[in-house]
Scaffold this active site. Structure first.
Site, mmCIF file in Angstrom:
data_model
loop_
_atom_site.group_PDB
_atom_site.id
_atom_site.type_symbol
_atom_site.label_atom_id
_atom_site.label_comp_id
_atom_site.label_asym_id
_atom_site.label_seq_id
_atom_site.Cartn_x
_atom_site.Cartn_y
_atom_site.Cartn_z
ATOM 1 N N GLU A 260 9.678 51.139 -7.735
ATOM 2 C CA GLU A 260 9.981 52.578 -7.823
ATOM 3 C C GLU A 260 11.099 52.700 -8.842
ATOM 4 O O GLU A 260 12.245 52.365 -8.563
ATOM 5 C CB GLU A 260 10.373 53.116 -6.441
ATOM 6 N N CYS A 294 16.247 60.000 -8.352
ATOM 7 C CA CYS A 294 15.186 59.734 -9.319
ATOM 8 C C CYS A 294 14.199 60.887 -9.396
ATOM 9 O O CYS A 294 13.511 61.057 -10.413
ATOM 10 C CB CYS A 294 14.470 58.436 -8.976
#
Length: 487
Positions: A260, A294
């Protein structure tokens, strides 16, 4: 007397600075100072693991692996459920600890604890629902049985921005699948990880199933662990640059990887959008954890007809946020994680301003102790400025004007990343059409928050590999085994 000396219980930094957690034992050590971003003061020191320490964690994970993978799913489920309950019971103390070492506002920290705990509850339920398959071959020659087995010892590397949630999002499915793990949290925020380990021990996690090591030498430590043939899984959350390096190392031993990585989320607002709803969503998508996420909205593309009203509303809301120490009750925007983070944000904003952008609010670091950058809105930003292509990771909202749907999609896709995107419009056909056109792993439609333990979290392009959360998350820690059966 400072706030830090008054803290007790699970919020006390000194409680979680007693050493590495390997094989169910606490090993004394020091060497890594943990700073309070709100003041720059040292909260505590945690142990600095060597390569030898990390390999002993692999030993511990291996010693526990056979028994843990044979533990009935219901028993694994009950342990995860108990871990969820313990986190919920100590939610306020954990939130305070997160605010102390991370800097995020208490409201955000409370939200993170609730979100983090949900991964244990979700995977407590998924542990008893591991799928299988039985069917006939098309030729009729035999039968196909597909089972799923634990992939094996898993290395979990987590970032500093969500020190609880990024850990539980990995530990939950790994343990539910029957894997043992070595968790390496970020050295900026290790206290939360050690607090989680204590709660896991209290919940009944057997010795060696979860091991936690912190280090200032991540490259050699991680490389040594990945080179160990007993390690079969790497789950990493962090920057794309570091992710590429880890993928190369993992390839040497053919270790399965879930990644990720970075994001550069576009936030697209069409003329027909509900302005107040779009502004509400923008504040959530941008200012959750002060922009250090993010999934944070990084580029605001607003159609010409609503652009000026959106800028005016966003500037007013951003300027009205209360900046302060993360653990102060009225703080809405806390500090950045480090001085270096403030410097990077300032460089991106300064370059954009030099090239013609204008700050309608904020635009420069705040003086004094702590690592503060104010909520900032930029307009007239060149689309080729660095801030349009790099992850900001801070409370800065660059706003760009667009005319057509096609232009919005083109601008949204003008990035190597593809983690998250947001679209605001009253026309659901348009929302779906634009959503299909944007290269992204996740899309928020008229919603500024998309993270959910029940949903598959992950991106495309340079934003990563695999998915975390949801019904698919547990399969990242399992291998499919096919049995050809002649009956």
């Amino acid at each position: 007397m400072t706030l830090h000396t008054k803290i007790a219980g699970y919020a006390d930094p000194s409680l979680h600075a007693h050493g590495l957690y390997i094989g169910g034992q606490w090993e004394k050590g020091a060497g890594i100072p943990v700073l309070d971003p709100s003041t720059g003061e040292v909260l505590a020191e945690v142990a600095d693991a060597s390569v030898e320490n990390a390999l002993r964690a692999v030993d511990a994970a291996e010693a526990a692996a056979s028994q843990w993978r044979q533990t009935p799913p219901r028993q694994r489920s009950e342990i995860l459920r108990r871990w969820f309950e313990l986190m919920s019971d100590r939610a306020e103390e954990l939130a305070t600890l997160i605010s102390l070492e991370n800097g995020k506002a208490l409201a955000d920290a409370r939200g993170e604890v609730a979100y983090a705990a949900e991964f244990f509850r979700w995977y407590a339920e998924e542990a008893t629902r591991i799928p299988g398959e039985y069917r006939h071959t098309p030729s009729g020659s035999h039968n196909i049985l597909v089972d799923h087995e634990p992939i094996g010892i898993s290395v979990l590397i987590t970032p500093w921005n969500f020190p609880a949630a990024m850990a539980t999002r990995k530990i939950g499915p790994a343990l539910a699948a029957g894997c043992t793990v070595i968790l390496k949290p970020a050295s900026e925020t290790p206290l939360t990880a050690y607090a989680m380990a204590r709660l896991g021990q209290e919940a009944g996690v057997p010795a060696g199933v979860v091991n936690v090591v912190t280090t200032t030498n991540p490259g050699p430590v991680t490389n040594a662990v990945l080179a160990d043939p007993r390690v079969r899984k790497l789950s990493f959350t962090g920057s794309t640059g570091v992710g590429r390096i880890l993928l190369a190392e993992a390839a040497k031993s053919v270790v399965s990887c879930s990644m990720e990585l970075g994001g550069n989320a576009p936030f697209v607002v069409f003329d027909d959008a509900d302005l107040d709803a779009a502004l509400d969503g923008a504040m959530v998508a941008k200012m959750r954890n002060a922009g250090e996420a993010c999934t944070a909205a990084n580029r605001f593309y607003v159609q010409a007809g609503i652009h000026d009203a959106f800028v005016e509303g966003l500037s007013k809301r951003m300027a009205g946020l209360k900046i302060g120490k993360g653990y102060d009750a009225d703080t809405q925007c806390g500090p950045m994680i480090t001085t270096k983070a403030v410097q990077k944000i300032d460089q991106l904003v300064s370059e954009a301003v030099r090239r013609g952008a204008r700050a309608t609010t904020g635009g420069a670091p705040l003086p004094g102790s702590g690592y503060f950058y104010p909520p900032t809105v930029l307009v007239d930003v060149p689309v080729d400025a660095s801030i349009a292509h790099e992850e900001i990771f801070g409370p800065v909202a660059p706003v760009y004007r667009f005319e057509s749907e096609e232009e919005a999609i083109r601008l949204a896709n003008d990035t190597e990343y593809g983690l998250a995107a947001y679209v605001y419009t009253r026309d659901m056909k348009r929302a779906m059409r634009v959503g299909r056109g944007i290269e992204t792993g996740m899309l928020g439609i008229n919603r500024g928050l998309m993270s959910d333990p029940a949903a598959p979290f992950g991106g495309v392009k340079q934003s990563g590999l695999g998915r975390e959360g949801g019904v698919t998350g547990i399969l990242e820690f399992m291998e499919a085994k096919y049995y050809a059966i002649e009956l």
